[in-house]
Structures are given as structure tokens and as C-alpha cells.
Design a protein around this motif. Structure first.
Motif, PDB file in Angstrom:
ATOM      1  N   LEU A   1       0.825  -1.208   0.000  1.00 57.58           N
ATOM      2  CA  LEU A   1       0.000   0.000   0.000  1.00 57.58           C
ATOM      3  C   LEU A   1       0.857   1.257   0.000  1.00 57.58           C
ATOM      4  O   LEU A   1       0.551   2.225  -0.703  1.00 57.58           O
ATOM      5  CB  LEU A   1      -0.931   0.011   1.222  1.00 57.58           C
ATOM      6  N   LEU A   2       1.917   1.255   0.783  1.00 54.81           N
ATOM      7  CA  LEU A   2       2.822   2.406   0.838  1.00 54.81           C
ATOM      8  C   LEU A   2       3.401   2.684  -0.547  1.00 54.81           C
ATOM      9  O   LEU A   2       3.402   3.823  -1.006  1.00 54.81           O
ATOM     10  CB  LEU A   2       3.947   2.151   1.846  1.00 54.81           C
ATOM     11  N   ARG A   3       3.872   1.653  -1.221  1.00 57.33           N
ATOM     12  CA  ARG A   3       4.471   1.825  -2.548  1.00 57.33           C
ATOM     13  C   ARG A   3       3.451   2.258  -3.598  1.00 57.33           C
ATOM     14  O   ARG A   3       3.737   3.076  -4.459  1.00 57.33           O
ATOM     15  CB  ARG A   3       5.135   0.527  -2.994  1.00 57.33           C
ATOM     16  N   GLU A   4       2.256   1.684  -3.534  1.00 55.64           N
ATOM     17  CA  GLU A   4       1.247   1.923  -4.568  1.00 55.64           C
ATOM     18  C   GLU A   4       0.474   3.225  -4.379  1.00 55.64           C
ATOM     19  O   GLU A   4       0.181   3.917  -5.346  1.00 55.64           O
ATOM     20  CB  GLU A   4       0.257   0.756  -4.605  1.00 55.64           C
ATOM     21  N   GLU A   5       0.128   3.533  -3.124  1.00 51.63           N
ATOM     22  CA  GLU A   5      -0.794   4.635  -2.875  1.00 51.63           C
ATOM     23  C   GLU A   5      -0.262   5.693  -1.911  1.00 51.63           C
ATOM     24  O   GLU A   5      -0.914   6.718  -1.720  1.00 51.63           O
ATOM     25  CB  GLU A   5      -2.114   4.078  -2.334  1.00 51.63           C
ATOM     26  N   GLY A   6       0.851   5.420  -1.254  1.00 50.63           N
ATOM     27  CA  GLY A   6       1.387   6.376  -0.293  1.00 50.63           C
ATOM     28  C   GLY A   6       0.997   6.028   1.132  1.00 50.63           C
ATOM     29  O   GLY A   6       0.123   5.203   1.377  1.00 50.63           O
ATOM     30  N   VAL A   7       1.650   6.684   2.054  1.00 50.31           N
ATOM     31  CA  VAL A   7       1.519   6.330   3.460  1.00 50.31           C
ATOM     32  C   VAL A   7       0.118   6.583   4.022  1.00 50.31           C
ATOM     33  O   VAL A   7      -0.329   5.863   4.916  1.00 50.31           O
ATOM     34  CB  VAL A   7       2.611   7.037   4.304  1.00 50.31           C
ATOM     35  N   ALA A   8      -0.604   7.556   3.504  1.00 50.95           N
ATOM     36  CA  ALA A   8      -1.953   7.817   4.006  1.00 50.95           C
ATOM     37  C   ALA A   8      -2.885   6.636   3.768  1.00 50.95           C
ATOM     38  O   ALA A   8      -3.887   6.481   4.475  1.00 50.95           O
ATOM     39  CB  ALA A   8      -2.520   9.080   3.372  1.00 50.95           C
ATOM     40  N   ALA A   9      -2.554   5.792   2.816  1.00 52.73           N
ATOM     41  CA  ALA A   9      -3.379   4.624   2.516  1.00 52.73           C
ATOM     42  C   ALA A   9      -3.107   3.453   3.458  1.00 52.73           C
ATOM     43  O   ALA A   9      -3.848   2.472   3.454  1.00 52.73           O
ATOM     44  CB  ALA A   9      -3.144   4.169   1.077  1.00 52.73           C
ATOM     45  N   VAL A  10      -2.069   3.552   4.272  1.00 48.42           N
ATOM     46  CA  VAL A  10      -1.693   2.454   5.167  1.00 48.42           C
ATOM     47  C   VAL A  10      -2.525   2.555   6.445  1.00 48.42           C
ATOM     48  O   VAL A  10      -2.105   3.116   7.453  1.00 48.42           O
ATOM     49  CB  VAL A  10      -0.184   2.454   5.478  1.00 48.42           C
ATOM     50  N   THR A  11      -3.744   2.034   6.351  1.00 51.88           N
ATOM     51  CA  THR A  11      -4.659   2.002   7.491  1.00 51.88           C
ATOM     52  C   THR A  11      -4.930   0.551   7.862  1.00 51.88           C
ATOM     53  O   THR A  11      -4.709  -0.362   7.054  1.00 51.88           O
ATOM     54  CB  THR A  11      -5.991   2.691   7.145  1.00 51.88           C
ATOM     55  N   LEU A  12      -5.421   0.350   9.073  1.00 45.72           N
ATOM     56  CA  LEU A  12      -5.763  -1.007   9.486  1.00 45.72           C
ATOM     57  C   LEU A  12      -6.860  -1.585   8.589  1.00 45.72           C
ATOM     58  O   LEU A  12      -6.807  -2.751   8.210  1.00 45.72           O
ATOM     59  CB  LEU A  12      -6.210  -1.014  10.949  1.00 45.72           C
ATOM     60  N   LYS A  13      -7.834  -0.766   8.218  1.00 46.85           N
ATOM     61  CA  LYS A  13      -8.925  -1.226   7.360  1.00 46.85           C
ATOM     62  C   LYS A  13      -8.400  -1.658   5.993  1.00 46.85           C
ATOM     63  O   LYS A  13      -8.766  -2.726   5.484  1.00 46.85           O
ATOM     64  CB  LYS A  13      -9.959  -0.112   7.208  1.00 46.85           C
ATOM     65  N   ALA A  14      -7.544  -0.838   5.386  1.00 40.92           N
ATOM     66  CA  ALA A  14      -7.019  -1.153   4.051  1.00 40.92           C
ATOM     67  C   ALA A  14      -6.127  -2.389   4.086  1.00 40.92           C
ATOM     68  O   ALA A  14      -6.198  -3.237   3.189  1.00 40.92           O
ATOM     69  CB  ALA A  14      -6.251   0.037   3.493  1.00 40.92           C
ATOM     70  N   VAL A  15      -5.301  -2.490   5.108  1.00 40.60           N
ATOM     71  CA  VAL A  15      -4.426  -3.673   5.231  1.00 40.60           C
ATOM     72  C   VAL A  15      -5.278  -4.915   5.458  1.00 40.60           C
ATOM     73  O   VAL A  15      -5.060  -5.961   4.833  1.00 40.60           O
ATOM     74  CB  VAL A  15      -3.381  -3.462   6.349  1.00 40.60           C
TER      75      VAL A  15
ATOM     76  N   ILE B   1      -5.556  -8.538   3.097  1.00 38.95           N
ATOM     77  CA  ILE B   1      -5.168  -9.885   3.539  1.00 38.95           C
ATOM     78  C   ILE B   1      -6.348 -10.696   4.065  1.00 38.95           C
ATOM     79  O   ILE B   1      -6.160 -11.801   4.567  1.00 38.95           O
ATOM     80  CB  ILE B   1      -4.038  -9.833   4.597  1.00 38.95           C
ATOM     81  N   GLY B   2      -7.555 -10.146   3.928  1.00 46.31           N
ATOM     82  CA  GLY B   2      -8.743 -10.887   4.357  1.00 46.31           C
ATOM     83  C   GLY B   2      -8.845 -11.039   5.857  1.00 46.31           C
ATOM     84  O   GLY B   2      -9.296 -12.082   6.345  1.00 46.31           O
ATOM     85  N   ARG B   3      -8.449 -10.012   6.584  1.00 41.29           N
ATOM     86  CA  ARG B   3      -8.529 -10.032   8.044  1.00 41.29           C
ATOM     87  C   ARG B   3      -9.359  -8.840   8.508  1.00 41.29           C
ATOM     88  O   ARG B   3      -9.493  -7.835   7.808  1.00 41.29           O
ATOM     89  CB  ARG B   3      -7.131  -9.966   8.694  1.00 41.29           C
ATOM     90  N   THR B   4      -9.862  -8.933   9.698  1.00 41.73           N
ATOM     91  CA  THR B   4     -10.694  -7.857  10.231  1.00 41.73           C
ATOM     92  C   THR B   4      -9.845  -6.784  10.903  1.00 41.73           C
ATOM     93  O   THR B   4      -8.686  -7.013  11.269  1.00 41.73           O
ATOM     94  CB  THR B   4     -11.688  -8.405  11.275  1.00 41.73           C
ATOM     95  N   HIS B   5     -10.477  -5.643  11.067  1.00 42.56           N
ATOM     96  CA  HIS B   5      -9.857  -4.536  11.794  1.00 42.56           C
ATOM     97  C   HIS B   5      -9.484  -5.007  13.208  1.00 42.56           C
ATOM     98  O   HIS B   5      -8.390  -4.728  13.702  1.00 42.56           O
ATOM     99  CB  HIS B   5     -10.849  -3.370  11.834  1.00 42.56           C
ATOM    100  N   ALA B   6     -10.390  -5.740  13.848  1.00 43.19           N
ATOM    101  CA  ALA B   6     -10.142  -6.232  15.210  1.00 43.19           C
ATOM    102  C   ALA B   6      -8.944  -7.177  15.247  1.00 43.19           C
ATOM    103  O   ALA B   6      -8.151  -7.146  16.199  1.00 43.19           O
ATOM    104  CB  ALA B   6     -11.389  -6.928  15.760  1.00 43.19           C
ATOM    105  N   ASN B   7      -8.813  -8.007  14.210  1.00 41.88           N
ATOM    106  CA  ASN B   7      -7.674  -8.926  14.156  1.00 41.88           C
ATOM    107  C   ASN B   7      -6.362  -8.150  14.094  1.00 41.88           C
ATOM    108  O   ASN B   7      -5.404  -8.484  14.789  1.00 41.88           O
ATOM    109  CB  ASN B   7      -7.823  -9.857  12.950  1.00 41.88           C
ATOM    110  N   LEU B   8      -6.335  -7.107  13.276  1.00 45.94           N
ATOM    111  CA  LEU B   8      -5.113  -6.310  13.167  1.00 45.94           C
ATOM    112  C   LEU B   8      -4.845  -5.523  14.445  1.00 45.94           C
ATOM    113  O   LEU B   8      -3.684  -5.356  14.844  1.00 45.94           O
ATOM    114  CB  LEU B   8      -5.176  -5.395  11.953  1.00 45.94           C
TER     115      LEU B   8
END
Length: 195
Positions: A23-37, A41-48
Motif C-alpha cells: 500500500l505504501l508503494r502503490e498509494e502512499g503512506v496515508a493509505a496504510v490504514t488497518l482497514k485497508a491492510v 489480507i482478508g482479516r478484520t480490523h479487530a484482528n489487526l
């Protein structure tokens, strides 16, 4: 619905960091959120949250990963320089390329601007390990000053090197030439090779 593969905690963290790096490489650091990550990877916000505690924890894990990759690249170039297989310019290029490829400057800037200073510790640790490598090699030159200058130049170049170079009318590579001059100006031409 397919069953998701059960991952160990280490595998889950590694997958999340890899997704954050993409995400950092493709869209920049603002895109690096728990929801986006999580979506990648098919995981929930709570899991992260369980694995990282917060988005700041994710950013720190990403900084650790990037710092290791940057360190490996720089140390490899320093090793080649010690063996006489590379020039000081090769070391400078390795540092600047690693910062640019890993988007380290953007991540460092974001962490600093959002006051997540603790997440910068992996970067500081990497810089200290590079300096320790110089000292362990018996280099008595002021490599702390050289490293400070090179890292700050590499961060700035990775953030806005193209735009600043264009504004000055100089080629972007000019700052790398100046970085070599910094090494020679502070460390001198005498003594052991850089690194």
C-alpha cells in the motif's frame, strides 16, 4: 464462503506488514490504514488491532521492516566498498535507492508529522548499527557526521527530489554528487575506504 487459512501470529503479522508495504508503494503512506491492510489480507480490523494495538503499531512494524531492508542494502554496499569492489558513489547510490524504493522518506515524514515519534526507533536503531559497523572496523573518521548528512539528504531526495531538482534546473543526480562531496569533505580522501 471459503475458509480462510489459519495463520500463526507471526505469519499474520508478516502478511499485514507485506500488505502495508505494498500500500505504501502503490498509494502512499496515508493509505496504510488497518482497514485497508485488513482488506488486502482478508482479516478484520479487530484482528489487526490484536496484532498491532493501533495504526501506530502497524506503522512501527512497517518502519522496522523498511529499516531492515534499507540497512541490508547499505551494509551490502559498505561491505563491497571495504573490499574495494565499489566506490563511495556506489554507497551513496545504494542509500538513496533504498530510501526511494522503500518509500522510507515518506514513511519517516508521516510518522514525524503525526507525532508517532516512538515508531521512528527502528530507523534510529538502523542508523546506530551502521555507525557501529564503522567503529567496529576501526574507522576513526567522523562517520557520525557523514551518516547524518547522507541520511538527511536521502530522506529529502526520496520525498521531493524530482520536484526540487526541477525547480533548481539541476539533474536529480546532482544531490548524489554532492553527497559524495560531503563524504570527502568531512571524512577526507585519506584513511580507510568509506565503510
Amino acid at each position: 464462503m471459503q475458509n480462510r487459512k489459519r495463520l500463526s501470529p507471526e505469519e499474520s503479522r508478516a502478511a499485514a506488514v507485506a500488505a502495508a508495504r505494498a500500500l505504501l508503494r502503490e498509494e502512499g503512506v496515508a493509505a496504510v490504514t488497518l482497514k485497508a491492510v485488513g482488506a488486502r489480507i482478508g482479516r478484520t480490523h479487530a484482528n489487526l488491532l490484536h496484532h498491532f494495538g493501533s495504526v501506530a503499531g502497524l506503522h512501527r512494524a512497517l518502519a522496522e521492516d523498511i529499516a531492515q531492508k534499507v540497512s541490508d542494502s547499505i551494509n551490502e554496499a559498505i561491505g563491497r566498498r571495504r573490499r574495494g569492489e565499489a566506490s563511495e558513489r556506489d554507497v551513496v547510490d545504494a542509500m538513496f535507492d533504498a530510501f526511494a524504493e522503500q518509500r522510507a522518506g515518506e514513511l519517516i515524514g508521516w510518522i514525524a508529522l503525526t507525532r508517532q515519534r516512538e515508531a521512528l526507533k527502528p530507523v534510529a536503531d538502523t542508523i546506530q548499527s551502521i555507525l557501529e559497523g564503522f567503529r567496529d572496523a576501526g574507522d576513526t573518521r567522523p562517520m557520525d557526521r557523514v551518516t547524518l548528512g547522507l541520511v538527511l539528504l536521502a530522506i529529502g531526495d526520496s520525498l521531493a527530489g524530482s520536484e526540487i531538482a526541477a525547480a533548481t534546473g539541476l539533474p536529480r543526480a546532482a544531490v548524489r554528487d554532492d553527497a559524495v562531496g560531503l563524504i570527502k569533505g568531512i571524512a577526507g580522501d585519506e584513511g580507510p575506504p568509506l565503510g
